[in-house]
Design an enzyme around this catalytic site. Structure first.
Site, PDB file in Angstrom:
ATOM      1  N   GLU A   1     -17.387  16.333 -88.792  1.00 12.58           N
ATOM      2  CA  GLU A   1     -18.082  16.434 -90.074  1.00 12.58           C
ATOM      3  C   GLU A   1     -17.395  17.421 -91.011  1.00 12.58           C
ATOM      4  O   GLU A   1     -17.227  17.153 -92.200  1.00 12.58           O
ATOM      5  CB  GLU A   1     -19.531  16.865 -89.850  1.00 12.58           C
ATOM      6  CG  GLU A   1     -20.398  15.855 -89.127  1.00 12.58           C
ATOM      7  CD  GLU A   1     -21.777  16.409 -88.842  1.00 12.58           C
ATOM      8  OE1 GLU A   1     -22.632  16.356 -89.748  1.00 12.58           O
ATOM      9  OE2 GLU A   1     -21.999  16.924 -87.716  1.00 12.58           O
TER      10      GLU A   1
ATOM     11  N   GLU B   1     -19.107  20.187 -80.230  1.00 14.06           N
ATOM     12  CA  GLU B   1     -20.388  19.745 -80.781  1.00 14.06           C
ATOM     13  C   GLU B   1     -21.419  20.837 -80.539  1.00 14.06           C
ATOM     14  O   GLU B   1     -21.707  21.182 -79.384  1.00 14.06           O
ATOM     15  CB  GLU B   1     -20.853  18.426 -80.146  1.00 14.06           C
ATOM     16  CG  GLU B   1     -20.025  17.228 -80.572  1.00 14.06           C
ATOM     17  CD  GLU B   1     -20.704  15.899 -80.265  1.00 14.06           C
ATOM     18  OE1 GLU B   1     -21.807  15.914 -79.681  1.00 14.06           O
ATOM     19  OE2 GLU B   1     -20.139  14.853 -80.631  1.00 14.06           O
TER      20      GLU B   1
ATOM     21  N   ASP C   1     -27.797  12.896 -73.257  1.00 16.37           N
ATOM     22  CA  ASP C   1     -27.460  13.483 -74.557  1.00 16.37           C
ATOM     23  C   ASP C   1     -28.085  12.648 -75.666  1.00 16.37           C
ATOM     24  O   ASP C   1     -27.840  11.439 -75.754  1.00 16.37           O
ATOM     25  CB  ASP C   1     -25.944  13.546 -74.727  1.00 16.37           C
ATOM     26  CG  ASP C   1     -25.543  14.447 -75.890  1.00 16.37           C
ATOM     27  OD1 ASP C   1     -26.166  15.506 -76.061  1.00 16.37           O
ATOM     28  OD2 ASP C   1     -24.610  14.095 -76.623  1.00 16.37           O
TER      29      ASP C   1
ATOM     30  N   ARG D   1     -12.688  12.548 -80.114  1.00 22.42           N
ATOM     31  CA  ARG D   1     -13.155  11.578 -81.115  1.00 22.42           C
ATOM     32  C   ARG D   1     -12.314  10.306 -81.124  1.00 22.42           C
ATOM     33  O   ARG D   1     -12.842   9.205 -81.396  1.00 22.42           O
ATOM     34  CB  ARG D   1     -13.132  12.224 -82.504  1.00 22.42           C
ATOM     35  CG  ARG D   1     -14.013  13.449 -82.650  1.00 22.42           C
ATOM     36  CD  ARG D   1     -15.475  13.119 -82.440  1.00 22.42           C
ATOM     37  NE  ARG D   1     -16.328  14.283 -82.746  1.00 22.42           N
ATOM     38  CZ  ARG D   1     -17.638  14.299 -82.593  1.00 22.42           C
ATOM     39  NH1 ARG D   1     -18.259  13.229 -82.130  1.00 22.42           N
ATOM     40  NH2 ARG D   1     -18.339  15.379 -82.893  1.00 22.42           N
TER      41      ARG D   1
ATOM     42  N   HIS E   1     -26.530  15.068 -89.098  1.00 24.31           N
ATOM     43  CA  HIS E   1     -25.376  14.653 -88.305  1.00 24.31           C
ATOM     44  C   HIS E   1     -25.282  13.133 -88.244  1.00 24.31           C
ATOM     45  O   HIS E   1     -24.181  12.561 -88.410  1.00 24.31           O
ATOM     46  CB  HIS E   1     -25.487  15.239 -86.897  1.00 24.31           C
ATOM     47  CG  HIS E   1     -24.407  14.802 -85.959  1.00 24.31           C
ATOM     48  ND1 HIS E   1     -23.071  15.097 -86.158  1.00 24.31           N
ATOM     49  CD2 HIS E   1     -24.465  14.071 -84.807  1.00 24.31           C
ATOM     50  CE1 HIS E   1     -22.359  14.584 -85.173  1.00 24.31           C
ATOM     51  NE2 HIS E   1     -23.170  13.954 -84.341  1.00 24.31           N
TER      52      HIS E   1
ATOM     53  N   GLU F   1     -24.719  22.047 -79.907  1.00 24.66           N
ATOM     54  CA  GLU F   1     -25.973  21.481 -79.408  1.00 24.66           C
ATOM     55  C   GLU F   1     -26.778  22.551 -78.684  1.00 24.66           C
ATOM     56  O   GLU F   1     -26.283  23.641 -78.385  1.00 24.66           O
ATOM     57  CB  GLU F   1     -25.711  20.329 -78.427  1.00 24.66           C
ATOM     58  CG  GLU F   1     -24.878  19.196 -78.995  1.00 24.66           C
ATOM     59  CD  GLU F   1     -24.938  17.939 -78.134  1.00 24.66           C
ATOM     60  OE1 GLU F   1     -25.949  17.762 -77.409  1.00 24.66           O
ATOM     61  OE2 GLU F   1     -23.998  17.130 -78.191  1.00 24.66           O
TER      62      GLU F   1
ATOM     63  N   LYS G   1     -16.420  11.689 -73.719  1.00 26.77           N
ATOM     64  CA  LYS G   1     -17.410  12.752 -73.580  1.00 26.77           C
ATOM     65  C   LYS G   1     -17.489  13.321 -72.168  1.00 26.77           C
ATOM     66  O   LYS G   1     -17.892  14.471 -71.981  1.00 26.77           O
ATOM     67  CB  LYS G   1     -18.807  12.218 -73.952  1.00 26.77           C
ATOM     68  CG  LYS G   1     -18.890  11.592 -75.322  1.00 26.77           C
ATOM     69  CD  LYS G   1     -18.948  12.629 -76.411  1.00 26.77           C
ATOM     70  CE  LYS G   1     -20.356  13.079 -76.659  1.00 26.77           C
ATOM     71  NZ  LYS G   1     -20.474  13.995 -77.795  1.00 26.77           N
TER      72      LYS G   1
ATOM     73  N   ASP H   1     -21.050  20.036 -76.220  1.00 27.86           N
ATOM     74  CA  ASP H   1     -20.701  18.741 -75.639  1.00 27.86           C
ATOM     75  C   ASP H   1     -19.365  18.306 -76.239  1.00 27.86           C
ATOM     76  O   ASP H   1     -19.301  17.538 -77.191  1.00 27.86           O
ATOM     77  CB  ASP H   1     -21.799  17.725 -75.925  1.00 27.86           C
ATOM     78  CG  ASP H   1     -21.642  16.470 -75.089  1.00 27.86           C
ATOM     79  OD1 ASP H   1     -21.055  16.562 -74.005  1.00 27.86           O
ATOM     80  OD2 ASP H   1     -22.104  15.401 -75.528  1.00 27.86           O
TER      81      ASP H   1
ATOM     82  N   THR I   1     -18.698  19.432 -70.500  1.00 24.79           N
ATOM     83  CA  THR I   1     -19.843  19.892 -71.288  1.00 24.79           C
ATOM     84  C   THR I   1     -20.139  21.321 -70.848  1.00 24.79           C
ATOM     85  O   THR I   1     -20.298  21.571 -69.651  1.00 24.79           O
ATOM     86  CB  THR I   1     -21.075  19.005 -71.049  1.00 24.79           C
ATOM     87  OG1 THR I   1     -20.788  17.667 -71.461  1.00 24.79           O
ATOM     88  CG2 THR I   1     -22.288  19.522 -71.820  1.00 24.79           C
TER      89      THR I   1
ATOM     90  N   GLN J   1     -13.298   8.342 -77.960  1.00 25.72           N
ATOM     91  CA  GLN J   1     -14.662   7.854 -78.158  1.00 25.72           C
ATOM     92  C   GLN J   1     -14.698   6.720 -79.175  1.00 25.72           C
ATOM     93  O   GLN J   1     -15.392   5.706 -78.984  1.00 25.72           O
ATOM     94  CB  GLN J   1     -15.559   9.007 -78.624  1.00 25.72           C
ATOM     95  CG  GLN J   1     -17.012   8.621 -78.817  1.00 25.72           C
ATOM     96  CD  GLN J   1     -17.857   9.788 -79.335  1.00 25.72           C
ATOM     97  OE1 GLN J   1     -17.363  10.904 -79.493  1.00 25.72           O
ATOM     98  NE2 GLN J   1     -19.110   9.540 -79.597  1.00 25.72           N
TER      99      GLN J   1
END
Length: 419
Positions: free
Chosen positions: A368, A204, A130, A242, A137, A206, A258, A238, A262, A245
């Site tokens: 975000e 996320e 990844d 938070r 970002h 992606e 993570k 993904d 996925t 992490q």
């Protein structure tokens, strides 16, 4: 004149004859997996096409690559074989070609309604990497966690940052995601850390590149040849815890925050199908080091959208972004991955990292959008800082052509309570 299929395809379909993405499916419960191509509301069973002897070109004639339970053997054959297969399939499906159109028996065996099939992860993924390739970002994450004085680390401007993910937990669209458990940071001045279900579960937005032919150990791939090693792209969520992490990632990076899940979309859209939508890339300043300097640098104009559907409610659009916001291209990502001699293999998956744009509605994750929970997001009368149990997240991606779309289908998953 634009090519047209004998199969009726809605102008709004993701899967016209200009697309022909590859996947792996089961036509019914208990049947063996086999490769297929999406066309309108149908799946073309490539094992039936192959068994009928219709792949008669010099590279595919006699090959059993479409009589496999995954696409890995086909991925390994490389771009000339991919082009031959695409040309053959487009011809078979075109309105002027009678071989399939006028053969009722073969048509019945080879064309299966998409609503009746079960889709699978289309390749065996040996390794999953990844990246962290969106400047918007990266800057926002830096502002949230480090402040404006060091929003983007110096190394980010010189190389595509990445970490090695967990291939075993890559799942197909529609698979439920169980809220992970783990350690989170302690409250200020009150150790130890808490343990339990994640309190800051996030999506996320992606995309990911599917690797074709790999490289020998010790032999890097030149950035200007890297596209020959990328079969196509999928949508990818993904999922990120938070809080887990944030507590674990110093000094070695993401791990349990993570690796719990996925999600990818079932259809791989080839680079050949995306080529009409190639576009420029953001200015890379400072200029890349020579091994990352591309003669022709390209992104793709893929419109991306995220919908969030709370349990029992209608979905709300929360993000509209675009693949063209990537600062580091997928070919630069692949070349960098091999510059130390690392050997990639067919079926490896390379995630782009969250794809955020410059506007508030183009931010690719709740971290975000809510500024780490400080600004709740309004959803038709309810609000979210992070994902709650029962929430479903749905990604879509589409290139808008002249009278047709090149789409990826959906990449979706629903959050289940922690076990």
């Amino acid at each position: 004149m634009a090519i047209k299929s004998f199969i009726e395809v809605s102008p709004e379909s993701d899967f016209p004859i200009q697309n022909l993405p590859y996947g792996v499916f089961k036509p019914e419960t208990g049947s063996l997996p086999r490769p297929g191509v999406a066309i309108g509301d149908f799946v073309l069973d490539l094992s039936e096409v192959s068994s009928a002897g219709l792949f008669s070109g010099p590279l595919l004639n006699g090959s059993d690559c479409f009589n496999q339970p995954t696409l890995n053997k086909f991925l390994a054959m490389g771009r000339p074989s991919w082009k031959e297969a695409r040309a053959t399939i487009q011809k078979l499906l075109s309105e002027s070609e009678p071989i399939l159109r006028d053969n009722a028996s073969l048509r019945q065996k080879a064309l299966i309604p998409m609503s009746k099939v079960g889709m699978l992860v289309p390749m065996t993924i040996g390794d999953y990497t990844d990246f962290f390739s969106s400047k918007h970002h990266a800057r926002n994450c830096g502002l949230i966690f480090r402040g404006p004085e060091n929003a983007i680390n110096l190394n980010w401007y010189y190389l595509p940052i990445a970490y090695h993910g967990r291939a075993s937990s890559v799942v197909i669209s529609g698979t439920d995601i169980v809220r992970p458990r783990g350690q989170g940071p302690p409250a200020p001045n009150s150790p130890p850390p808490y343990f339990g279900p994640s309190r800051k579960l996030d999506f996320e937005l992606e995309m990911a590149a599917v690797v074709g032919p790999g490289n020998e150990l010790g032999k890097p791939i030149d950035v200007n040849n890297a596209s020959d090693h990328i079969f196509g792209l999928v949508l990818m969520n993904d999922w990120s815890a938070r809080d887990i992490q944030g507590w674990e990632y110093v000094p070695l990076g993401p791990f349990l925050g993570k690796s719990f899940g996925t999600t990818i979309s079932p259809w791989i859209v080839t680079l050949d199908a995306l080529e009409p939508f190639a576009c420029g890339v953001p200015e890379q300043d400072p200029p890349p080091l020579p091994y990352l300097a591309e003669k022709t640098s390209k992104n793709y104009d893929i419109q991306l959208e995220v919908q969030l559907k709370p349990a029992g409610q209608e979905p709300c659009v929360v993000t509209k972004s675009n693949f063209n916001h990537l600062y580091w291209t997928v070919t630069q990502q692949l070349a960098h991955h091999t510059i130390n001699g690392c050997n990639l293999r067919p079926g490896d998956l390379l995630g782009t990292g969250t794809i955020s744009g410059p506007e508030p509605d183009s931010l690719g994750c709740l971290l975000e959008k809510t500024w780490n929970g400080q600004k709740p997001l309004s959803l038709n009368g309810t609000s979210r800082t992070f994902l709650e149990d029962g929430d479903e997240v749905i990604f879509t991606g589409v290139c808008k052509g002249n009278g047709y779309n090149i789409g990826f289908g959906t990449c979706s998953g629903k959050i289940l309570p922690s076990l």
